[in-house]
Enzyme design. Structure first.
Site: not given
Length: 227
Positions: A77-78, A81
């Site tokens: 997820h990170e 980003h």
């Protein structure tokens, strides 16, 4: 002042600053940004259909599996980003762990330089983590159903689906909240009254949610101690 960013209309920025900041037209067309947002409900629906209607009670192995999968989900997820932000020529300021509103534990990527992006690019950056999680979860569920059929993996996928679903809801500074701000073309003001009425309503709903969760957690803890 390092790592401090402020938004102003491009027309009001002097040419020297505009050139130094490399302000440019969006590399993402508006229709593409809206299409990316449209994949949220599609991927959520696919995950919901792939999740079994019932699962076996969680055991110690399922708990360990869920913990490992949750960590993996946070990493991708990170990472999504970070990769998308860097793809637009910007970098992250910090990666760390915090308690959102002093209640909810969360890993985070501070992306102040996203303010230097166009609204369309901001949508893509803030949506990237959720989209990767939902796509990965759908792939895991499909693979598990066709191969090992592990109840522990199903349990872990349920937890990830719930966590990602909450992150889509536009409250508590979630990714969904950030995407909503970018779609609306506004920046949230620190003073509550300075925001549009609809955004004030969302912020108030977030506070109510925090209070409800905190009260329920306190009541549950009290019952367990008394019992």
């Amino acid at each position: 002042m390092e790592q401090a960013y402020y938004r102003a209309p491009i027309e009001s920025v002097p040419d020297s600053i505009r050139i130094a900041a490399r302000v440019q037209r969006s590399s993402i067309p508006t229709w593409a940004a809206w299409s990316i947002v449209g994949t949220f409900p599609v991927l959520l629906a696919i995950n919901a259909m792939l999740l079994p209607t019932s699962t076996k009670p969680a055991d110690s192995f399922a708990a360990v599996t869920a913990a490992v999968y949750l960590v993996f989900s946070v990493v991708i997820h990170e990472g999504a980003h970070i990769l998308v932000l860097r793809g637009f020529g910007r970098s992250v300021d910090r990666v760390g762990f915090k308690l959102n509103h002093r209640v909810f534990p969360a890993f985070y990527v501070r992306m102040n330089q996203s303010l230097l992006l166009s609204r369309q690019e901001q949508i893509v950056v803030h949506a990237a983590g959720v989209l990767v999680n939902l796509a990965a979860n759908a792939l895991v569920l499909t693979t598990n159903a066709r191969t090992v059929q592990s109840a522990a993996i199903e349990f872990a996928a349920h937890l990830v689906f719930i966590a990602v679903g909450w992150n889509v809801v536009p409250i508590l500074n979630s990714d969904g909240y950030r995407v909503l701000l970018a779609l609306a073309g506004i920046d949230a003001a620190r003073q509550l009254r300075s925001n549009p009425p609809w955004l004030i309503g969302i912020k108030v709903a977030g506070v109510v949610f925090i209070v409800v969760v905190a009260v329920r957690a306190a009541l549950t803890l009290t019952r367990n101690l008394v019992a």
